[in-house]
Write a protein that holds these residues in place. Structure first.
Motif, mmCIF file in Angstrom:
data_model
loop_
_atom_site.group_PDB
_atom_site.id
_atom_site.type_symbol
_atom_site.label_atom_id
_atom_site.label_comp_id
_atom_site.label_asym_id
_atom_site.label_seq_id
_atom_site.Cartn_x
_atom_site.Cartn_y
_atom_site.Cartn_z
ATOM 1 N N SER A 1 0.869 -1.175 0.000
ATOM 2 C CA SER A 1 0.000 0.000 0.000
ATOM 3 C C SER A 1 0.907 1.225 0.000
ATOM 4 O O SER A 1 2.090 1.136 0.304
ATOM 5 C CB SER A 1 -0.905 -0.011 1.229
ATOM 6 O OG SER A 1 -0.129 0.104 2.405
ATOM 7 N N VAL A 2 0.334 2.346 -0.369
ATOM 8 C CA VAL A 2 1.095 3.609 -0.379
ATOM 9 C C VAL A 2 0.420 4.562 0.595
ATOM 10 O O VAL A 2 -0.715 4.953 0.363
ATOM 11 C CB VAL A 2 1.116 4.219 -1.792
ATOM 12 C CG1 VAL A 2 1.743 5.608 -1.769
ATOM 13 C CG2 VAL A 2 1.878 3.312 -2.755
ATOM 14 N N PRO A 3 1.024 4.888 1.696
ATOM 15 C CA PRO A 3 2.312 4.362 2.174
ATOM 16 C C PRO A 3 2.167 2.956 2.743
ATOM 17 O O PRO A 3 1.057 2.509 3.005
ATOM 18 C CB PRO A 3 2.671 5.358 3.285
ATOM 19 C CG PRO A 3 1.354 5.802 3.826
ATOM 20 C CD PRO A 3 0.428 5.861 2.637
ATOM 21 N N GLY A 4 3.297 2.283 2.950
ATOM 22 C CA GLY A 4 3.292 0.960 3.572
ATOM 23 C C GLY A 4 2.620 1.030 4.938
ATOM 24 O O GLY A 4 2.742 2.032 5.637
#
Lengths: 332, 332
Positions: free
Chosen positions: B280-283
């Motif tokens: 995912s963005v961000p992790g």
DNA sequence: TTGAAAGCGCTAACAA
DNA sequence: TTGTTAGCGCTTTCAA
């Protein structure tokens, strides 16, 4: 554990009558029926399906073979298969083959062992010949993954046209350097999508270059990330088309890590339309396959096949949808 | 379709001898064995497992009940179950219950119908009493979702401590207004995580407020998005702890849409450690459950149970791991 | 409408 | 070591 004998004794009728009540298909006087039903309730009787299936030489069970349930693309298809199966009194056995031919064959022995009556393949490692041979004595259906020359009913979208559509979408935004994240070349769907990519470029006068292609037989986030590393190293694309959303999402991650903005500096398009494509950051432009409907259709085909009905159309082509999201929408 | 009779005839032996060769458990002269094996090959014989299972009163098949295979959290558990099952000659039937009690019970009749020998629940809608009753006559195991008072072997992590750990991680970054995206309150794991959240706040002198809690019995991306809408409307958190990664990822998306930067303006933590959380963005910072190992352990417990072995420990607690990623790492 | 009995394909007890 | 045979629990034919 009560058996049909116990019920017969308790109800004061023969086992044949109990069986008739159970299967509701023959005449039984209401009086007998009531006695039997009561005995069933009192004994908490459940028919032994092993015995029933053995006697009737049918199992009402089918096999669904897929590479892995981890792949969200399959989940929705399976849901469709299961819904139709349940409605018709079938249950399904879901089997992860891990793309291992041996494992696949092991599961397929369930057909010979009479544990299942038919099988739906979401993918397969078997050769065309092996499939055709298996299809001679068994009810099979292919879902989403068909190979020319295989004499088995199947359900799919027009992969060639879909890939062409999405690549043309990229070209429409002015992209001429379009990287490709290519899937497993043993799959016909991959080759069709590949041809769609190639032809889209060709028809728009864009030369195709191998440097712009990353090849992976495994579809995973990791491979998507590695694809970006590789593509950026050996070429300079302004857009990337990934043959699966999973890899596209891995690519988005890698681009983010590198500080390359999507879509401003790099457009990204996927394929499949998994749920996650809607919530990735940015949202992923993709081809949405009608998975649920395809699953339903596959199961319906299989039921017809198992009932030896003639199948009007052995090839069902479904419509796809181009979902345009932020990952390709350049702020002009 | 060849039967054991055909093989016996062809090999010039009795069906008993064929059976002995098939089951490799009794003395047969090499000469007979060879004759039988040859006949099997020539007839392409496969034993009918319906008959075998009926006769042996066993099926070597087990049921795995889960809400839906769409949930990636389950996929890895199932993989573990399946690997151990295969190693011991069991096959599994995977069933989506959709959190529907009726559907669940329908599948469970497979136990009475002798189609399966045991069941692993990844979750269940049944009451404690119903479970205990079912467990009296059947081999059951619970995986990841246990309820106090249920007399069934089970495998899980310490949900209370895990939730507390991750909330304390947030507190460690100075957060004192921590929103909670809470799961289905019928699940014990939810309540344990809830208590972990509450106690972490309490021990750090932070008052708990209902405004900071969003409740959803369904774990989906959509609900995660809605949670953000709601939480931001009725409170002003600087961090959010979601009881599932799925909802956390939905939350990340909603925050992105609103232009709220993670983690600078809002920290987000999840729970489960699904694969997505890494890309995912961000992790996503999360609690990683050892799904695969838990699946393996659950199947091993079930095998012991089905073999009527005494189980040393009916409660297996696994270690979790706090994975710290960008979603909570404020650039100080 | 009902019951008796055969038999689905296999395993296992018993006898040889 | 091998064969004969009963029987697992059910459905279905046939006769009543």
């Amino acid at each position: 554990m009560a058996t049909i004998q116990d019920v017969a004794k308790k109800a004061g009728v023969s086992v044949a009558t109990v069986s008739r009540v159970l299967n509701k298909n023959q005449k039984v006087t209401q009086k007998s029926a009531l006695k039997v039903e009561r005995a069933i309730r009192e004994l908490d009787y459940h028919p032994n399906f092993l015995a029933r299936d053995l006697r009737k030489a049918e199992s009402n069970r089918i096999l669904v073979l897929l590479q892995t349930i981890s792949n969200p693309f399959y989940a929705t298809i399976v849901r469709g298969i299961e819904d139709v199966a349940r409605r018709h009194g079938y249950s399904i056995m879901l089997c992860n083959t891990d793309s291992d031919l041996e494992r696949e064959k092991e599961y397929l022995t369930l057909l010979y062992k009479k544990m299942v009556q038919g099988a739906i393949f979401l993918d397969t490692e078997m050769s065309t010949e092996q499939l055709n041979e298996l299809a001679e004595n068994n009810s099979l259906v292919l879902c989403c993954e068909y190979r020319k020359g295989v004499n088995v009913p199947h359900v799919m979208i027009d992969n060639y046209r879909a890939a062409k559509t999405i690549v043309e979408h990229l070209i429409g935004f002015g992209h001429r350097k379009i990287g490709l994240i290519c899937g497993d070349r043993h799959l016909e769907s991959t080759m069709l999508r590949y041809n769609g990519y190639v032809d889209a470029l060709k028809e728009h006068g864009i030369a195709m270059e191998d440097n712009f292609i990353f090849q992976s037989s495994e579809s995973s986030f990791q491979m998507g990330q590695r694809a970006v590393e590789t593509l950026l190293y050996k070429s300079d694309p302004t857009a990337i088309f990934s043959m699966s959303d999973i890899m596209a999402i891995g690519a988005l991650k890698a681009l983010h890590k590198k500080g390359i903005r999507v879509p401003d500096e790099m457009a990204v398009a996927g394929f499949d339309g998994i749920e996650y494509s809607a919530v990735s950051v940015p949202g992923l432009t993709t081809i949405k396959q009608p998975n649920y409907e395809m699953g339903c259709a596959a199961m319906e085909l299989l039921i017809q096949k198992m009932h030896n009905e003639t199948i009007a159309n052995e090839e069902l082509i479904f419509e796809y949808e181009l979902l345009i999201r932020e990952s390709t929408l350049k702020n002009v």
